[in-house]
Motif scaffolding. Structure first.
Motif, short mmCIF file in Angstrom:
data_model
loop_
_atom_site.label_atom_id
_atom_site.label_comp_id
_atom_site.label_asym_id
_atom_site.label_seq_id
_atom_site.Cartn_x
_atom_site.Cartn_y
_atom_site.Cartn_z
N LEU A 1 0.83 -1.21 0.00
CA LEU A 1 0.00 0.00 0.00
C LEU A 1 0.87 1.26 0.00
O LEU A 1 0.50 2.29 -0.56
CB LEU A 1 -0.94 0.00 1.22
N ILE A 2 2.03 1.16 0.64
CA ILE A 2 2.94 2.31 0.60
C ILE A 2 3.38 2.58 -0.84
O ILE A 2 3.42 3.74 -1.29
CB ILE A 2 4.15 2.06 1.51
N SER A 3 3.68 1.51 -1.56
CA SER A 3 4.07 1.70 -2.97
C SER A 3 2.93 2.33 -3.76
O SER A 3 3.14 3.21 -4.59
CB SER A 3 4.42 0.37 -3.61
N ILE A 4 1.73 1.86 -3.51
CA ILE A 4 0.58 2.41 -4.23
C ILE A 4 0.46 3.90 -3.94
O ILE A 4 0.27 4.72 -4.84
CB ILE A 4 -0.72 1.65 -3.85
N GLY A 5 0.59 4.24 -2.68
CA GLY A 5 0.49 5.65 -2.30
C GLY A 5 1.58 6.49 -2.96
O GLY A 5 1.35 7.62 -3.37
N LYS A 6 2.74 5.88 -3.10
CA LYS A 6 3.87 6.62 -3.66
C LYS A 6 3.75 6.86 -5.16
O LYS A 6 4.09 7.92 -5.66
CB LYS A 6 5.13 5.80 -3.40
N PHE A 7 3.27 5.85 -5.88
CA PHE A 7 3.35 5.92 -7.33
C PHE A 7 2.03 6.15 -8.04
O PHE A 7 2.00 6.69 -9.15
CB PHE A 7 3.93 4.61 -7.89
N CYS A 8 0.92 5.73 -7.44
CA CYS A 8 -0.33 5.76 -8.20
C CYS A 8 -1.08 7.04 -7.98
O CYS A 8 -2.12 7.09 -7.31
CB CYS A 8 -1.20 4.56 -7.83
#
Lengths: 607, 179
Positions: A361-368
């Motif tokens: 979810l952190i990746s999603i928040g960062k990139f999406c």
């Protein structure tokens, strides 16, 4: 326009036909056709959709319909559903589409053998199918579901007449390879093919079809057709270069077949897979060849690992929608690969993927940054703070759907509330970590919220609803099972949301009549209400509601000991638009049954 | 509630002065050229009058109040935020616009949109009328559209019987409960 004396006379045919075109239901169309002879004529000429269920003599029916409605373009024949006509063999088929193939076989063996002229046949025969072709030459879409007496010959005679066919949908039929081959020969415009539970089809039929008309095919769906193997899929890869959408549910396809499709169908935009025997190699090929991919959905315990997601993230840069359901091996690293590779992602759904958690979810928040809709179901590995990055990074988020994510806490919710200012819909179910603090933050920050659902989030209480009441303007509220919620919370909602159209307060033990009275006073646009399992609600609350909410269309009030026959009668009769009323059978008096019987649904205890 | 953002197109319009439409009852209404482009009829009328912007375009088939509402809707269509609306939100937008309208007013509006060649609005008016007819009986339809029933009772009975040939798919419940 200036006033006209006889409106009907002043209406041009085109306008009337245009209105009919927007009336999609059969009952609506039938009502229009009965208005007068002119309307009857216009309606018949303009009707473009026919749906037939199992009926007493389907072949005759087809002939009748062909005479009446010459311009039909979409035909749905579903012999799974029985009509109101009696089915003499005594078997009422269940309308549940989830019936397994086992039960289908027992029904088939019970069926009467169709006669030559259709008399005594309850299923459309080959001559009926030929009649469909004769009568509806302009047909663009044909859907045959459970039509067990149509054979290859029937489909051939149909295909020879309806050469403009664009879309064919066969489910649970016994049509075989020759039938499908004839479609390939005759229907060169076919764009859309869907095959489900067609156990008589083998490779040969599909191969011949794609050789014949695969060039135009844009969409292909195959599910539970156990005899269609890699051989057929290789043919698809060779002949269906224009394919844009593929939905596959098959245990029989292996990498060999799928690789052929990936290499051959480079225009692929939508891919939905439920295939136990395909591995990473297959999705890697997609990442290399299908660079136009916009939507990817992977279901049910397949073998894919993060390698697949890496490949997709590298190659499919246009990806907009990602659905991962029960994908056991996929982890946060895979999510990171896709999120960082696909900047256009707007829809993400993760369902029961137990290795995906906070880091993902952190990746999603960062990139999406373009994310618009996020759905997380059964994600127990997301912790209290897990959505904080999403709150910071996904400014365009409009819909957030969380079910059984017990780890997510108020900190996440506060971050979402403060960061996702465009939030329109928030659905939580059994998210026990979220309490008043998080929802208060939503109320204070999310001005555009129109739908809120907090089912069984039992730490949320009145304080949260009071903040929601002040801050946004809801159309839809569901607080079923939020046991801490009482009159104060619902009063605040009623006062703050005059546009409320859907309200579910079921299972709330502390809710009393005063709240319902206020809802009645303040929410005139209410259409649907659920008060089941509310012990303290009585006839008083119900009668206030029914007197004031004139637009009510549905009401569920089972297991409410305080509501009596009188309350039921009031609700049934006061609301002119009521379409569905769910109550216990013994609470409906004879008089109420007489006056409003058609809208009443009884609680069925024998399920 | 739904955004009603300020019309960000206003800055662009200062270059092109607005057109003036005159209704059947003498009302004069302004409409920016970029908005008027939605109406094929107005565009045709403009072609006929060449480049002159100073004259008033008479729209003699349409009364002032209806014209005003139509222009309002056409203005909404040109706002940037409108293009970002999803399918459901568009539906809701039109539902709100037509909320509490009587069917004859919708019909009138649809006829005007048809006359002025604004296809999108014509479609939406027809959709609204279809929605209103959807759950009603034949008697209601006849009353509202002032239709004379020219069937004999026997003919009507026969037609009703014939119409019973298919199953009616009941309203499907929202499948939310599966989760």
């Amino acid at each position: 326009m200036r006033g006209v004396d006889r409106i009907n006379d002043a209406l041009p045919d085109e306008l009337i036909v245009e209105i009919f075109r927007h009336v999609e239901s059969k009952s609506g169309r039938d009502a229009c056709s009965l208005a007068c002879k002119r309307w009857l004529g216009l309606e018949r000429v303009s009707r473009d959709t026919i749906r037939i269920g199992a009926s007493a003599s389907p072949d005759n029916l087809v002939n009748l319909l062909g005479r009446r409605f010459p311009n039909v373009r979409y035909m749905y024949i579903d012999e799974h559903h029985s009509t109101s006509l009696p089915v003499p063999c005594g078997k009422r088929r269940r309308s549940s589409e989830a019936s397994s193939s086992k039960s289908r076989f027992t029904h088939v063996s019970d069926r009467s053998v169709p006669g030559e002229d259709g008399a005594g046949s309850y299923c459309l025969t080959d001559s009926g199918m030929a009649a469909v072709g004769e009568s509806f030459a302009k047909l663009e879409k044909l859907s045959l579901i459970w039509c067990s007496t149509i054979t290859d010959a029937g489909l051939r005679s149909f295909a020879e007449k309806c050469r403009a066919l664009k879309c064919l949908d066969l489910q649970a039929c016994y049509i075989g390879d020759r039938g499908l081959a004839s479609v390939g020969e005759c229907c060169k415009c076919l764009e859309d093919l869907n095959l489900r539970y067609c156990e008589a089809l083998s490779d040969s039929g599909l191969v011949q079809l794609v050789i014949g008309c695969g060039r135009a095919l844009k969409s292909l769906g195959i599910a539970a057709c156990a005899r269609i193997t890699d051989v057929a899929f290789e043919a698809v890869g060779s002949h269906c270069k224009a394919l844009e959408s593929l939905t596959l549910d098959s245990e029989v396809i292996h990498n060999k077949g799928f690789l052929a499709i990936a290499k051959g169908c480079s225009e692929l935009k939508v891919l939905k897979l439920q295939c136990l025997n395909i591995t990473d190699d297959a999705l890697e090929a997609v990442g290399v060849h299908c660079l136009s991919l916009e939507s990817l959905a992977l279901y049910s315990f397949q073998k894919f690992t993060d390698r697949s997601l890496h490949a997709i993230g590298k190659g499919c840069r246009k990806l907009k929608s990602l659905t991962l359901s029960d994908c056991y091996f996929l982890s946060n690293k895979g999510i990171d690969a896709i999120a960082s590779g696909c900047p256009d992602l707007t829809h993400i759904e993760v369902n029961g993927c137990h290795k995906i958690g906070t880091d993902g979810l952190i990746s999603i928040g960062k990139f999406c940054t373009k994310l618009s809709e996020l759905t997380l179901l059964y994600c127990q590995r997301i912790d209290r703070n897990g959505l904080s990055e999403v709150g910071k990074g996904c400014k365009l988020l409009q819909t957030l759907h969380l079910v059984d994510c017990a780890g997510i806490g108020d900190d996440s919710m506060c971050s979402i509330a403060k960061g996702c200012v465009n939030l329109r819909k928030l659905h939580l179910r059994r998210c026990y970590g979220v309490g008043n603090k998080g929802i208060v933050a939503v109320g204070q920050n999310c001005k555009f919220l129109t739908e809120l659902s907090l089912r069984f989030c039992d730490r949320i209480g009145d304080e949260a609803l009071i903040a929601i009441g002040r801050g946004c303007s809801l159309h839809h509220l569901n607080v079923s099972g939020c046991l801490l919620v009482g009159d104060a919370g619902i009063l605040a909602i009623a006062r703050g949301h005059p546009n409320l159209s859907y309200l579910d307060v079921s299972v709330l033990q502390n809710l009393g009549d005063n709240a319902l009275v206020e809802v009645g006073e303040c929410c005139p646009l209410l259409k649907d209400i659920v008060v089941s399992h509310c012990r303290r609600i009585t006839d008083r609350g119900i009668s206030h509601l029914s007197r004031n909410c004139k637009l009510l269309e549905s009401c569920q009030m089972v297991y409410c000991p305080g509501i009596t026959e009188a309350g039921v009668a009031t609700m049934a009769t006061s609301c002119a638009r009521m379409k569905k009323l769910l109550v216990e059978k013994w609470k409906v008096s004879e008089r109420t049954k007489r006056r409003s019987g058609s809208i009443i649904n009884y609680l069925c205890l024998d399920l | 509630m739904a955004t009603s953002s300020s019309n960000t197109n206003k800055a662009d319009h200062s270059k092109n002065p607005p057109l003036t439409l005159r209704s059947s009852d003498g009302k004069e209404l302004k409409i920016f050229r970029i908005v008027a482009q939605q109406s094929s009829t107005i565009m045709n009328l403009l072609d006929l009058e060449e480049e002159s912007n100073t004259d008033v375009i008479p729209v003699s088939e349409v009364d002032g109040s209806t014209l005003e509402k139509l222009i309002e809707l056409m203005n909404n269509h040109t706002e940037k935020s409108f293009n970002y609306l999803g399918v459901k939100e568009r539906k809701k937008f039109y539902n709100d616009f037509f909320a509490n309208w009587k069917i004859l007013d919708v019909l009138n509006f649809g006829l005007v949109a048809n006359y002025l060649g604004v296809q999108v609005i014509f479609d939406e008016a027809c959709q609204k009328m279809a929605d209103m007819i959807k759950s009603k009986s034949v008697e209601w339809v006849r009353k509202v559209f002032e239709i004379k029933n020219d069937f004999t009772p026997e003919e009507e009975e026969d037609l009703k019987k014939e119409n019973k040939w298919a199953y009616e798919r009941g309203d499907l419940d929202d499948g939310d409960d599966a989760i």
